[in-house]
Design a protein around this motif. Structure first.
Motif, PDB file in Angstrom:
ATOM      1  N   LEU A 263      47.227  42.522  35.094  1.00 12.82           N
ATOM      2  CA  LEU A 263      45.892  41.932  35.112  1.00 12.82           C
ATOM      3  C   LEU A 263      45.165  42.338  36.378  1.00 12.82           C
ATOM      4  CD1 LEU A 263      46.759  38.255  34.071  1.00 12.82           C
ATOM      5  CD2 LEU A 263      46.141  40.165  32.580  1.00 12.82           C
TER       6      LEU A 263
ATOM      7  N   HIS B 220      45.277  42.931  41.664  1.00 15.42           N
ATOM      8  CA  HIS B 220      45.992  43.062  40.402  1.00 15.42           C
ATOM      9  C   HIS B 220      47.378  42.428  40.542  1.00 15.42           C
ATOM     10  CE1 HIS B 220      47.040  46.729  42.603  1.00 15.42           C
ATOM     11  NE2 HIS B 220      48.214  46.649  42.009  1.00 15.42           N
TER      12      HIS B 220
ATOM     13  N   GLN C  88      35.601  43.002  33.848  1.00 16.06           N
ATOM     14  CA  GLN C  88      35.792  43.361  32.444  1.00 16.06           C
ATOM     15  C   GLN C  88      35.732  44.866  32.213  1.00 16.06           C
ATOM     16  OE1 GLN C  88      32.810  41.047  30.439  1.00 16.06           O
ATOM     17  NE2 GLN C  88      33.980  39.155  30.607  1.00 16.06           N
TER      18      GLN C  88
ATOM     19  N   HIS D 113      41.362  39.935  33.730  1.00 20.26           N
ATOM     20  CA  HIS D 113      41.583  40.546  32.426  1.00 20.26           C
ATOM     21  C   HIS D 113      42.715  41.556  32.487  1.00 20.26           C
ATOM     22  CE1 HIS D 113      37.834  38.868  30.832  1.00 20.26           C
ATOM     23  NE2 HIS D 113      37.401  39.023  32.073  1.00 20.26           N
ATOM     24  N   GLU D 114      43.273  41.831  31.309  1.00 24.70           N
ATOM     25  CA  GLU D 114      44.320  42.841  31.209  1.00 24.70           C
ATOM     26  C   GLU D 114      43.743  44.201  31.582  1.00 24.70           C
ATOM     27  OE1 GLU D 114      47.485  44.634  27.946  1.00 24.70           O
ATOM     28  OE2 GLU D 114      46.336  42.832  27.455  1.00 24.70           O
ATOM     29  N   LEU D 115      44.461  44.917  32.402  1.00 28.18           N
ATOM     30  CA  LEU D 115      44.020  46.218  32.892  1.00 28.18           C
ATOM     31  C   LEU D 115      44.225  47.287  31.828  1.00 28.18           C
ATOM     32  CD1 LEU D 115      43.399  46.218  36.055  1.00 28.18           C
ATOM     33  CD2 LEU D 115      45.076  48.002  36.121  1.00 28.18           C
ATOM     34  N   LYS D 116      43.277  48.202  31.732  1.00 22.91           N
ATOM     35  CA  LYS D 116      43.469  49.381  30.887  1.00 22.91           C
ATOM     36  C   LYS D 116      44.670  50.148  31.420  1.00 22.91           C
ATOM     37  CE  LYS D 116      38.561  50.310  30.140  1.00 22.91           C
ATOM     38  NZ  LYS D 116      37.468  51.263  30.417  1.00 22.91           N
TER      39      LYS D 116
ATOM     40  N   TYR E 136      37.266  47.095  33.641  1.00 24.81           N
ATOM     41  CA  TYR E 136      38.604  47.674  33.805  1.00 24.81           C
ATOM     42  C   TYR E 136      39.548  47.299  32.655  1.00 24.81           C
ATOM     43  CZ  TYR E 136      37.197  48.933  38.502  1.00 24.81           C
ATOM     44  OH  TYR E 136      36.548  49.486  39.568  1.00 24.81           O
ATOM     45  N   SER E 137      39.010  46.656  31.618  1.00 22.51           N
ATOM     46  CA  SER E 137      39.854  46.155  30.532  1.00 22.51           C
ATOM     47  C   SER E 137      39.429  46.715  29.183  1.00 22.51           C
ATOM     48  CB  SER E 137      39.771  44.628  30.486  1.00 22.51           C
ATOM     49  OG  SER E 137      40.551  44.125  29.425  1.00 22.51           O
ATOM     50  N   ASP E 138      40.438  46.962  28.318  1.00 22.38           N
ATOM     51  CA  ASP E 138      40.169  47.329  26.923  1.00 22.38           C
ATOM     52  C   ASP E 138      39.920  46.083  26.076  1.00 22.38           C
ATOM     53  OD1 ASP E 138      40.402  50.107  27.161  1.00 22.38           O
ATOM     54  OD2 ASP E 138      42.586  50.026  26.938  1.00 22.38           O
ATOM     55  N   GLN E 139      40.297  44.912  26.598  1.00 21.08           N
ATOM     56  CA  GLN E 139      40.168  43.660  25.854  1.00 21.08           C
ATOM     57  C   GLN E 139      39.431  42.617  26.703  1.00 21.08           C
ATOM     58  OE1 GLN E 139      43.881  42.309  24.224  1.00 21.08           O
ATOM     59  NE2 GLN E 139      44.513  44.354  23.657  1.00 21.08           N
ATOM     60  N   PRO E 140      38.149  42.852  26.982  1.00 17.90           N
ATOM     61  CA  PRO E 140      37.421  41.948  27.880  1.00 17.90           C
ATOM     62  C   PRO E 140      37.217  40.538  27.317  1.00 17.90           C
ATOM     63  CG  PRO E 140      35.932  43.547  26.910  1.00 17.90           C
ATOM     64  CD  PRO E 140      37.317  43.956  26.519  1.00 17.90           C
TER      65      PRO E 140
END
Length: 161
Positions: free
Chosen positions: A13, A92, A47, A77-80, A49-53
């Protein structure tokens, strides 16, 4: 509040962090409200940096000991995959692979239901056969359908297997 066990792989994250204790958060000088403010001021940037914002995490990690000791909170958020973390302007942290006992709160105002859910979680582990791992726990919010006045939150507690 209902619960069930799931196995989750490790994810990373990115977001904003603070270090605190439950005793500090129970008083008037808690750091978590300010951390949430900081997140919302920077949410669009995080957001990116994330594929799932749409999935917002509040990760509790780096526990000093147990629920009475200090811990770090990361909201983000989960990191790409394949992101160069050296150039990232946010903190992170890894959510460890683990078995998690998932608690689902009642619906209601977010600050009320989350606080109530944590009280129930602490009480649950006072008499439970499951043992908390204190490796990383998280609240998961679905921002795509989030209503702060009528929220339902899932809280994942890492347990020893």
């Amino acid at each position: 509040m209902n619960n069930h066990v799931v196995h989750k792989p490790s994810i990373t994250l990115a977001g904003v962090t603070t270090r605190t204790t439950n005793a500090e958060e129970a008083g008037s000088n808690g750091r978590l409200p300010k951390l949430w403010e900081t997140y919302f001021k920077n949410s669009t940037a995080v957001q990116a940096y994330s594929d799932q914002p749409a999935y917002l995490y509040a990760l509790y990690t780096d526990y000093e000991s147990d629920a009475s000791g200090a811990y770090t909170v990361l909201i983000g958020h989960e990191l790409k995959e394949n992101i160069d973390r050296a150039d990232m302007p946010f903190e992170h942290a890894a959510v460890p692979e683990s078995e998690y006992l998932v608690f689902t709160s009642k619906k209601g105002p977010v600050y009320e239901v989350v606080a109530q859910a944590w009280m129930e979680i602490w009480n649950y582990f006072n008499d439970s056969k499951e043992v908390r791992a204190y490796t990383g726990d998280f609240e998961l919010y679905d921002a795509s359908s989030f209503d702060p006045a009528n929220a339902e939150v899932r809280i994942y507690i890492a347990i020893q297997s």
